[in-house]
Design an enzyme around this catalytic site. Sequence first.
Site, mmCIF file in Angstrom:
data_model
loop_
_atom_site.group_PDB
_atom_site.id
_atom_site.type_symbol
_atom_site.label_atom_id
_atom_site.label_comp_id
_atom_site.label_asym_id
_atom_site.label_seq_id
_atom_site.Cartn_x
_atom_site.Cartn_y
_atom_site.Cartn_z
ATOM 1 N N ASP A 1 0.853 -1.190 0.000
ATOM 2 C CA ASP A 1 0.000 0.000 0.000
ATOM 3 C C ASP A 1 0.885 1.235 0.000
ATOM 4 O OD1 ASP A 1 -2.388 -1.437 0.096
ATOM 5 O OD2 ASP A 1 -2.327 -1.582 2.277
ATOM 6 N N ASP B 1 -7.066 -1.342 -4.444
ATOM 7 C CA ASP B 1 -8.102 -0.983 -3.478
ATOM 8 C C ASP B 1 -9.018 0.102 -4.041
ATOM 9 O OD1 ASP B 1 -6.965 -2.702 -1.598
ATOM 10 O OD2 ASP B 1 -5.675 -1.143 -0.790
#
Length: 217
Positions: free
Chosen positions: A164, A198
Amino acid sequence: MTLLRSSFLNLNRRKALILIILVLVIDQVSKMYIKLNFPLSVYGGNAIVDWGVFKILFIENKGMAWGTKISDIVPFISEEVGKLILTLFRLVAIAFLGNWLWKILSTKSSQLLIWALCLIFAGAIGNIIDSVFYGIWFSHSYGQIAEFMPEQGYASLFYGHVVDMLQFPLATWIWPTWVPFVGGESYTFFEYVFNIADFAISCGVGILLFFNKRIFG
């Protein structure tokens, strides 16, 4: 012009495949660039890019959304078993989602549904690639820049961590002391760190939520 736009937005199997591949390429290129150029971000340390309300960091997520692990929910399951269960569940979910997408592309289904499923499917594959393969493709990133295809990766197959990097900390404030449990503590709105996969999943889910009546009647 309207007809051209409508034709562009209408996804057939070829266009759907192009969309999925495009999302996957952007997602994986961004993750590998971060992984191969920066060590893991230290909590409270400097961001790779810091523009105030937009930051680029490098963290690794071993679990589900917001770092939640199955072992946190079911204490008698070890972290390793929980990680394997999560990865296998994702693989089954992707197979189901892919089959559903293939079927609706063969029918006159809602284009909104097709767009939503393409985005969710692409995002899910993007994150499952991390979970399944990154452990053997890369060395660890703790205090060092990872190496690609090392003799020994940081984890075995199915035990990789999701990369991420994007954060939008829109506002930070101190809770009033009279607020129960969190009074006097600092809070940052939308401090969660996420990735392109995401974002694609969130867009797909958002389409399903906001246009559910148009999609499902």
